[in-house]
Design a protein around this motif. Structure first.
Motif, PDB file in Angstrom:
ATOM      1  N   MET A  55       0.822  -1.206   0.000  1.00 56.48           N
ATOM      2  CA  MET A  55       0.000   0.000   0.000  1.00 56.48           C
ATOM      3  C   MET A  55       0.862   1.263   0.000  1.00 56.48           C
ATOM      4  O   MET A  55       0.332   2.378  -0.088  1.00 56.48           O
ATOM      5  CB  MET A  55      -0.899   0.029   1.239  1.00 56.48           C
ATOM      6  N   GLY A  56       2.163   1.111   0.155  1.00 52.02           N
ATOM      7  CA  GLY A  56       3.030   2.279   0.317  1.00 52.02           C
ATOM      8  C   GLY A  56       2.860   2.918   1.669  1.00 52.02           C
ATOM      9  O   GLY A  56       3.192   4.092   1.868  1.00 52.02           O
ATOM     10  N   ALA A  57       2.326   2.139   2.635  1.00 61.58           N
ATOM     11  CA  ALA A  57       1.966   2.671   3.947  1.00 61.58           C
ATOM     12  C   ALA A  57       2.920   2.261   5.053  1.00 61.58           C
ATOM     13  O   ALA A  57       2.855   2.814   6.153  1.00 61.58           O
ATOM     14  CB  ALA A  57       0.551   2.208   4.309  1.00 61.58           C
ATOM     15  N   ALA A  58       3.784   1.293   4.787  1.00 62.42           N
ATOM     16  CA  ALA A  58       4.661   0.755   5.825  1.00 62.42           C
ATOM     17  C   ALA A  58       6.125   1.021   5.488  1.00 62.42           C
ATOM     18  O   ALA A  58       6.504   1.073   4.314  1.00 62.42           O
ATOM     19  CB  ALA A  58       4.431  -0.747   5.985  1.00 62.42           C
ATOM     20  N   VAL A  59       6.912   1.179   6.529  1.00 65.89           N
ATOM     21  CA  VAL A  59       8.357   1.366   6.365  1.00 65.89           C
ATOM     22  C   VAL A  59       9.098   0.487   7.361  1.00 65.89           C
ATOM     23  O   VAL A  59       8.615   0.212   8.457  1.00 65.89           O
ATOM     24  CB  VAL A  59       8.779   2.840   6.583  1.00 65.89           C
ATOM     25  N   ASP A  60      10.258   0.033   6.946  1.00 66.88           N
ATOM     26  CA  ASP A  60      11.201  -0.637   7.834  1.00 66.88           C
ATOM     27  C   ASP A  60      12.397   0.288   7.952  1.00 66.88           C
ATOM     28  O   ASP A  60      12.985   0.693   6.934  1.00 66.88           O
ATOM     29  CB  ASP A  60      11.633  -1.991   7.265  1.00 66.88           C
ATOM     30  N   LEU A  61      12.763   0.625   9.177  1.00 72.29           N
ATOM     31  CA  LEU A  61      13.770   1.661   9.342  1.00 72.29           C
ATOM     32  C   LEU A  61      14.474   1.557  10.692  1.00 72.29           C
ATOM     33  O   LEU A  61      14.043   0.830  11.582  1.00 72.29           O
ATOM     34  CB  LEU A  61      13.147   3.045   9.188  1.00 72.29           C
ATOM     35  N   THR A  62      15.562   2.302  10.779  1.00 68.21           N
ATOM     36  CA  THR A  62      16.319   2.380  12.018  1.00 68.21           C
ATOM     37  C   THR A  62      16.825   3.817  12.175  1.00 68.21           C
ATOM     38  O   THR A  62      16.363   4.722  11.476  1.00 68.21           O
ATOM     39  CB  THR A  62      17.468   1.355  12.032  1.00 68.21           C
ATOM     40  N   ILE A  63      17.774   4.016  13.080  1.00 66.91           N
ATOM     41  CA  ILE A  63      18.345   5.345  13.328  1.00 66.91           C
ATOM     42  C   ILE A  63      19.853   5.277  13.134  1.00 66.91           C
ATOM     43  O   ILE A  63      20.494   4.290  13.501  1.00 66.91           O
ATOM     44  CB  ILE A  63      18.054   5.806  14.771  1.00 66.91           C
ATOM     45  N   GLY A  81      20.133  -4.091  18.898  1.00 68.17           N
ATOM     46  CA  GLY A  81      20.105  -5.488  19.344  1.00 68.17           C
ATOM     47  C   GLY A  81      20.105  -6.480  18.206  1.00 68.17           C
ATOM     48  O   GLY A  81      20.622  -7.590  18.334  1.00 68.17           O
ATOM     49  N   THR A  82      19.502  -6.101  17.077  1.00 63.16           N
ATOM     50  CA  THR A  82      19.555  -6.883  15.841  1.00 63.16           C
ATOM     51  C   THR A  82      19.567  -5.904  14.685  1.00 63.16           C
ATOM     52  O   THR A  82      19.266  -4.715  14.843  1.00 63.16           O
ATOM     53  CB  THR A  82      18.319  -7.812  15.652  1.00 63.16           C
ATOM     54  N   GLY A  83      19.888  -6.411  13.524  1.00 63.89           N
ATOM     55  CA  GLY A  83      19.706  -5.628  12.319  1.00 63.89           C
ATOM     56  C   GLY A  83      18.264  -5.741  11.859  1.00 63.89           C
ATOM     57  O   GLY A  83      17.489  -6.542  12.373  1.00 63.89           O
ATOM     58  N   ILE A  84      17.895  -4.944  10.883  1.00 62.60           N
ATOM     59  CA  ILE A  84      16.557  -5.044  10.299  1.00 62.60           C
ATOM     60  C   ILE A  84      16.426  -6.379   9.581  1.00 62.60           C
ATOM     61  O   ILE A  84      17.326  -6.793   8.839  1.00 62.60           O
ATOM     62  CB  ILE A  84      16.301  -3.879   9.331  1.00 62.60           C
ATOM     63  N   SER A  85      15.324  -7.073   9.822  1.00 62.36           N
ATOM     64  CA  SER A  85      15.038  -8.383   9.201  1.00 62.36           C
ATOM     65  C   SER A  85      16.082  -9.438   9.531  1.00 62.36           C
ATOM     66  O   SER A  85      16.311 -10.358   8.751  1.00 62.36           O
ATOM     67  CB  SER A  85      14.906  -8.235   7.676  1.00 62.36           C
TER      68      SER A  85
END
Length: 223
Positions: free
Chosen positions: A131-139, A150-154
């Motif tokens: 939907m273009g509504a979700a993001v996977d992200l960090t800082i 504590g972990t990487g993304i995915s």
């Protein structure tokens, strides 16, 4: 306070399926449209044929990411790795994971296999990425260093550390997770507590989190 925010409850497939699909012609835009300091580093080669090196999200999602980035202040920036995902790719990811679970857990019903798979890859009909509504992200820090979460993304080989409030992360890692969580929630996103890196706005999960009967957005099928 939102009950799900207070209880830190991980929404289930049943929760999300109870929300009606939305519809909006709001366009997909570059994730950096409203703030060039939001770092976009795509980690999904399958999307290159559709979006090139850009990460796309709905216009209001990009606007809210800019707001979250401003909340973080000058010492940190958001680093987005996934945004819009073509429905075909979402289906491929889901089916691949589902086959693994079905093979290793032959005692589960079809619905239980769907639910177990959904904890790792969202069922396509309710997924926020298409939907273009979700993001996977960090800082990252101002110098570009990724903050320790504590972990990487995915990083699914450490399943016990993936939930936002996993008990085995260090105090500093939890502090970092809360920094991301609080900025995103303040900007209007809904967290998915099953994965510390996943947030959404306007999809069925966001609506379920806030007790709304209907999502804002629906699936987008880019050619």
């Amino acid at each position: 306070m939102n009950d799900n925010l207070k209880s830190r409850r991980i929404l289930t497939l049943v929760d999300v399926r109870a929300v009606e699909l939305g519809y909006s012609d709001e366009p997909l835009v570059d994730v950096q449209k409203y703030d060039s300091n939001v770092i976009a580093e795509p980690e999904q080669e399958e999307m290159l044929q559709y979006t090139g090196q850009k990460i796309l999200v709905r216009n209001d999602v990009a606007r809210r990411l800019a707001k979250a980035n401003q909340i973080l202040g000058n010492s940190f920036n958001l680093r987005v790795v996934f945004g819009y995902r073509h429905p075909k790719i979402q289906r491929q990811y889901f089916e691949r994971e589902r086959r693994k679970i079905a093979k290793s857990c032959s005692n589960l019903t079809e619905e239980e296999i769907d639910a177990a798979t959904h904890n790792l890859v969202a069922v396509p009909e309710v997924a926020g990425h298409p939907m273009g509504a979700a993001v996977d992200l960090t800082i990252v820090s101002a110098s570009g260093k990724v903050i320790d979460m504590g972990t990487g993304i995915s990083e699914f080989d450490k399943p016990e550390l993936i939930p936002t409030f996993a008990p085995n992360v260090s105090a500093k890692q939890m502090e970092n997770r809360l920094k991301l969580h609080d900025a995103m929630v303040a900007a209007g996103f809904a967290p998915f507590y099953g994965e510390w890196w996943h947030f959404s706005y306007g999809d069925r999960e966001w609506a379920a989190f806030h007790g709304r009967p209907r999502a804002i957005y629906g699936e987008i099928m880019l050619k």
